[in-house]
Design a protein around this motif. Sequence first.
Motif, PDB file in Angstrom:
ATOM      1  N   UNK A 317       0.817  -1.211   0.000  1.00  0.00           N
ATOM      2  CA  UNK A 317       0.000   0.000   0.000  1.00  0.00           C
ATOM      3  C   UNK A 317       0.854   1.266   0.000  1.00  0.00           C
ATOM      4  N   UNK A 318       2.139   1.119   0.354  1.00  0.00           N
ATOM      5  CA  UNK A 318       2.965   2.327   0.462  1.00  0.00           C
ATOM      6  C   UNK A 318       3.760   2.562  -0.808  1.00  0.00           C
ATOM      7  N   UNK A 319       4.179   3.815  -1.000  1.00  0.00           N
ATOM      8  CA  UNK A 319       5.056   4.145  -2.120  1.00  0.00           C
ATOM      9  C   UNK A 319       6.412   4.561  -1.575  1.00  0.00           C
ATOM     10  N   UNK A 582      10.374  -2.618  -6.492  1.00  0.00           N
ATOM     11  CA  UNK A 582      11.549  -2.304  -5.672  1.00  0.00           C
ATOM     12  C   UNK A 582      11.782  -3.328  -4.572  1.00  0.00           C
ATOM     13  N   UNK A 583      10.747  -4.025  -4.172  1.00  0.00           N
ATOM     14  CA  UNK A 583      10.902  -5.035  -3.123  1.00  0.00           C
ATOM     15  C   UNK A 583      11.894  -6.115  -3.558  1.00  0.00           C
ATOM     16  N   UNK A 584      12.112  -6.243  -4.881  1.00  0.00           N
ATOM     17  CA  UNK A 584      13.064  -7.240  -5.369  1.00  0.00           C
ATOM     18  C   UNK A 584      14.501  -6.888  -4.987  1.00  0.00           C
ATOM     19  N   UNK A 585      14.710  -5.650  -4.522  1.00  0.00           N
ATOM     20  CA  UNK A 585      16.069  -5.292  -4.071  1.00  0.00           C
ATOM     21  C   UNK A 585      16.344  -5.805  -2.654  1.00  0.00           C
ATOM     22  N   UNK A 586      15.288  -6.197  -1.952  1.00  0.00           N
ATOM     23  CA  UNK A 586      15.495  -6.589  -0.548  1.00  0.00           C
ATOM     24  C   UNK A 586      16.468  -7.767  -0.396  1.00  0.00           C
ATOM     25  N   UNK A 587      16.368  -8.841  -1.242  1.00  0.00           N
ATOM     26  CA  UNK A 587      17.333  -9.943  -1.070  1.00  0.00           C
ATOM     27  C   UNK A 587      18.797  -9.488  -1.155  1.00  0.00           C
ATOM     28  N   UNK A 588      19.125  -8.598  -2.105  1.00  0.00           N
ATOM     29  CA  UNK A 588      20.532  -8.190  -2.209  1.00  0.00           C
ATOM     30  C   UNK A 588      20.935  -7.342  -1.010  1.00  0.00           C
ATOM     31  N   UNK A 589      20.021  -6.496  -0.519  1.00  0.00           N
ATOM     32  CA  UNK A 589      20.312  -5.715   0.697  1.00  0.00           C
ATOM     33  C   UNK A 589      20.506  -6.656   1.886  1.00  0.00           C
TER      34      UNK A 589
END
Length: 709
Positions: A317-319, A582-589
């Motif tokens: 729900x958030x941006x 953008x959530x796809x960046x979470x694994x690399x972080x």
Amino acid sequence: MGMSKSWNCFGYPVSIFFIVVNEFCERFSYYGMRALLILYFSRFLGWDDNLSTAIYHTFVALCYLTPILGALIADSWLGKFKTIVSLSIVYTIGQAVTAVSSITDLTDFNHDGTPDNLSVHVALSMIGLALIALGTGGIKPCVSAFGGDQFEEGQEKQRNRFFSIFYLAINAGSLLSTIITPILRVQQCGIHSKQACYPLAFGVPAALMAVSLIVFVVGSGMYKKFQPQGNVMAKVVKCIGFALKNRFRHRSKAFPKREHWLDWAREKYDERLISQIKMVTRVMFLYIPLPMFWALFDQQGSRWTLQATTMSGKVGLIEIQPDQMQTVNAILIVIMVPIMDAVVYPLIAKCGFNFTSLKKMTVGMFLASMAFVVAAIVQVEIDKTLPVFPKQNEVQVKVLNIGNGNMTVSFPGVEVIQPQMTQTNTFRTFGVDKLTSINISSPGSPVTPVTYNFEQGQRHTLLVWAPNYYRVVKDGLNQKPEKGENGIRFINSFDESFNITMDKKVYVNVTSHNASEYQFFSSGIKHFEIHSTQQIPQICVNDFQSSRLEFGSAFTYVIGRQDTGCPELHVFEDISPNTVNMALQIPQYFLLTCGEVVFSITGLEFSYSQAPSNMKSVLQAGWLLTVAVGNIIVLIIAGAGQISEQWAEYILFAALLLVVCIIFAIMARFYTYINPAEIEAQFDNEDEKKNLEKMNIYSTMAPVSQTQM
């Protein structure tokens, strides 16, 4: 050394509490100010992006080079406590000067809201930043080493836990400041004219730095303070120099070899100093491969943020805006440090695996390398969704018909029939040499050739509106809009020019049958109005709104004319919005953060535990030097030009770190852990024995009667 009664609490010295709070405030202050710098340079001082970025990176590198200075002052002159206090004062002054440099009213004599004499502001802010770099860098190696000093022998476990808590404080400080400082900046303030409040946003960090200093001084009575032992560093340099010279003099086979090259200094320097230098050089040697880790780690601020700009920030729900993704790192650290300490390490120990410091650091490097492999995979996914932009020797053209009839446009080898108020659904790509002729025709009118010198590597829009009326417009967008924003341009199909205001940005003088430049907006719905002098009747609706803008798209808004003479809006998409989440960046972080936790905290603790007592700060500074060199590597690689494919660059970095990781693992196999305190205790015993022997000789020589003592 001045010893005070050591206060304990949960088996930890109470003084640790003051040191951790001090570090938290200092990091909040530093990161808060750093988050503002780029914006301050570009918006307030009006520098361009390249200059701002260069000065910013220079400042960051300076902050990691000055620890050498701080360490020297602490270990050889003032001692850690006095160094921290005096450099914190320098630091606070620096913060204050920077805050003052951002007050518009300082030189704004005509009260128009812009400083009249920019050079005053530039000079002040540079002085401020120089003082900050000296302060933050100078106290960095001392604070962590001073914390380690507070523990007794046999408190290794608590000391390791302290370095974890210390690291937690660093990241909690940076996390809170990256959230809070931007909020302060957007407040309005000023005496004569209201604008973005830089003095407040710089002032809060300055105030916190003062608080940090006060907290540190209040704990003064509880600290264990060691006296510095003369100019250690000069001795070290001289001793190493002498050893090398002496070794070179005795290079022939006639002289017996010595076990270690530093043993060649025996003629002139005592065993204790030589053994201490051996400890330091062995650790420093291990540090040689480490900057590669930081070179990858520091790219989350640059490359990874740029990657986020080509992704969609709608997470649930958030941006999220692209530059907010960096806070993921700090959030994950605050979660991961306790988990590692309380769950992962004990589990590994239970399995009977001896997870030594250097093994942890090797694993950390491996994890960071994997993070970049994941980043490359994400990049490949993004690349699939990116529009095709023209290469250096190509031109792209699309047709946009803003007239009232069908038009036929013939390109080399293809003919396009374009109905009114429509555009070709894609850009057509032509090699520069292939685009020989373009003709426009419509039923019952002669053919009109298009004469225009198309610019290589650019996109163009061919506007047509009557049998022999056309205009070619260079789009000027040959990449996705920066910062995940959305580009919007207006095309005017009226016979006279007008202005348009959209979300506080003004498109000045959009001329008849012509396109404006693109302006850029963040996500959301934007309102705009048309300001025209004659043509538009009073009764027309003039408040328009855009479609819901997402991330990284570009649109052409054609202002068409209805039969009533009122304007109407036709929306055409030039670049489609980002689709990869953008959530796809979470694994690399996540991988990079786990790597950082096992690498960085362990490195701090290892540097402390393997250093002789009089060189604790020097080794902490050596550790920070690896960070500085990492930053410099990034600057060089980024400057050396890009590999054309971003994913390939990520893979290159991952491969480099993997190679370095293997080299490091081999070096670590040959490292033997030491306990500097034990080695020094042996020397103390030997010294005492020698002294006793001297005393004995002395006492046999002259009997002294009791009364004279």
